[in-house]
Write an enzyme that holds these catalytic residues in place. Sequence first.
Site, PDB file in Angstrom:
ATOM      1  N   GLY A  83     -16.802  53.896 -54.069  1.00  0.00           N
ATOM      2  CA  GLY A  83     -15.533  54.024 -54.778  1.00  0.00           C
ATOM      3  C   GLY A  83     -15.423  53.217 -56.052  1.00  0.00           C
ATOM      4  N   GLY A 121     -27.674  46.206 -48.214  1.00  0.00           N
ATOM      5  CA  GLY A 121     -27.136  47.410 -48.851  1.00  0.00           C
ATOM      6  C   GLY A 121     -28.201  48.469 -49.040  1.00  0.00           C
ATOM      7  CG  ASP A 138     -28.430  61.500 -51.896  1.00  0.00           C
ATOM      8  OD1 ASP A 138     -28.119  60.316 -51.646  1.00  0.00           O
ATOM      9  OD2 ASP A 138     -27.627  62.451 -51.768  1.00  0.00           O
ATOM     10  CD  GLU A 162     -22.077  62.784 -55.885  1.00  0.00           C
ATOM     11  OE1 GLU A 162     -21.485  61.730 -56.181  1.00  0.00           O
ATOM     12  OE2 GLU A 162     -22.381  63.073 -54.715  1.00  0.00           O
TER      13      GLU A 162
END
Lengths: 345, 375
Positions: free
Chosen positions: B122, B98, B43, B256
């Site tokens: 999800g 995370g 990304d 996305e």
Amino acid sequence: MLVAATLAVHAGGASAQGVGGRDPSLILQDGQWHMYCTGPGVQEFVSDDGTEYRAIGSVFDDAPEWLATALPPTAGQAPRSEGGSPDTQAGGAVHIWSPHVARHDGTYYLFYSVSSPGGNESAIGVATNKTLKRDDDDYQWTHHGPIVTSIPGRDMYNAVDPCLAFDDDGAPMLVFGSFWSGVKQVRLHEDLTRVSRPEQWRTLARRHRYWKLDEAYAGDWMNGAVEGPFVYGKDGRRYLFATWKVSDRGRDRCAIVVGRSDDVRGPYRDRIGRDMRVGGGSNVVGGAADWPSVGHCCVFTAGGRDMLAFHAIRNSVDNGNDQRAELIVRPIEWDASGWPTVSLE
Amino acid sequence: MTIRNVRARQALGLGRILCVSVLLTCVAAPAALAQAELIGIHDPVMAKDGDTYYVFGTGRGVTVFSSQDRENWEREPSVFDGPPDWIREVIPGFGRRGSLWAPDIYHHEETYYLYYSASQFGRNNSVIGVATNATLDSDSPDYRWVDRGMVVNSVAGRDMWNAIDAHVTHDAQGAPWMSFGSHWGGLKLVRLRDDLLGVEQDPAKRQWRTIAARHRYWKLDERDAGDSANPELDYDELYAEPVTELNRRSESGAIEAPFIFRKNGYYYLFASWDRCCRGADSTYKVVVGRSEEIAGPYLDRADQDLAWGGGTLVVANFNESERWAAGGHNSVYTFDGKDYLVFHAYEATGRGASRLLIKEIDWDDQGWPTVTLSE
């Protein structure tokens, strides 16, 4: 002591009260019935016997203060069927939709919504009072809000048609919605004036909506037409009443449907087990010759008898396009399986 | 400058389960990589400060590399040591280790704005946050990333969108906008406050719009992204098995990574379709549409609205490529008068690692962008 048989009296062709109004919500205080309806500043009717109602005018003279920062100046229009338009300023008293009155821990709560016809730029607020009797010394409304707001392009729900519900542990929920993606439920803070944090949301009822429809479009009889939710607890179950718009021989009309669940959070299923989130719902009252269109109900208990209050629209050949709604109160018949029906005869 | 030795995980090896956590290849590497070797990134977005290029990507504190030539990259300090603490108050299940996803870097009036996302695989309990800095040069005395907190969040059951994959830009009239989104009801555009740190709340100025979406079956549970991969849902209870299988294999709602690029009087909306994060089995691809107004409608080359499933393929020859299986999550920049598509691609062999690609864009005579892979 109110006798249910009195409320059931209904001369053919006329409502029991002959009262014009829409989206009724009823409560009893000290032997007097208070009915609140959509209208400028919320329209109130009172009755000493539950049969004869007299209009006593607006509840609120001024718009709630929170409205100025929550919604644009064009908010507060009447519904389109009563001459509302989304384009003009709401002059004078703000037109308030779908009030819902409840009593909790000694306080009266009047939930209400502010919107404009055809769009979902809306907000739900609540006003609190120690009493509903205007002559009482401590009669004083205090506004709180907005509790939830809907913004076109952000939200696929419309923040109108509020109703209060509780789970078995007493946790409060706000249930609301009209068209778009249907009926939503959000957990409230225990003071009932705001949502709890972290926010807990779910959908309770939804009908088919074509995915390509512009998000600004509310829907129609074949796209997502569900609104006016009301949750009623009975015999350990929760019943979710709602209003559908359906097409009947080329004319749109409304009908009241229901599903039930063992848990206030759902899933609510109808008589044949269809989940209301995927279009389920069983007919409660679907109109009759004089009133083909009925909608937006509440349930209350009078003299030990469950009653359904709702509005009906005549739409007869004589009346042509007359959309004026009249208020009707009828007893609910619960069948052996615990499903409710109401007759308009 | 030391290169941090970062433990990383690969997407592959987890079967059919999507993994959108850290997807870097092992970066225990010497200070300057060999010229032919492409860095691992996911990304990517880029900015230039002085003579130095910087690329930012998904990673535990947002991963950063720098380069003088856009070919040889060296590792920079991450934006954060770990995810900001406020995230766990909004997303209770978010781990202390995370990873922060899909950053955007935006330079406006002497300040660099770094937007980042935090979420859980999800699910759409997600946040977009922002941090600011006066410079990207970590040797400068003015270099200090300051976290400015939350820009917007999405709540499962309330929102039919996912607050990740932010991209910020100003329109031709100088109004600031953020596009974002992943799966659910598609990509959103929202008007930001003029300070770029939050969404505009004033009812007279606020504006939200869905600018791109793909078909989503109306009966899907609102907590389902569209791929029936939410670990908190019991799909045996929710749907019939053929429906679950169909969702897991189909491209329902799989869009996305928006990026808006202005050129020749148009706003070009780039987006990514289909599946990232599956190594050589990924089906990720970049599509585009354009509009004369930033709020859309964005139409593709065949005049199909991106909000109704339209989109024209930008990188058209992945199936001919021997080196690359798929790629996407792009940004677009102009350097020295040329426009470049900056994205990651998954290797067709080995572990299907995702690597940084920077390819010059060919604009055809109708004004549509294409990129052709050469290997």
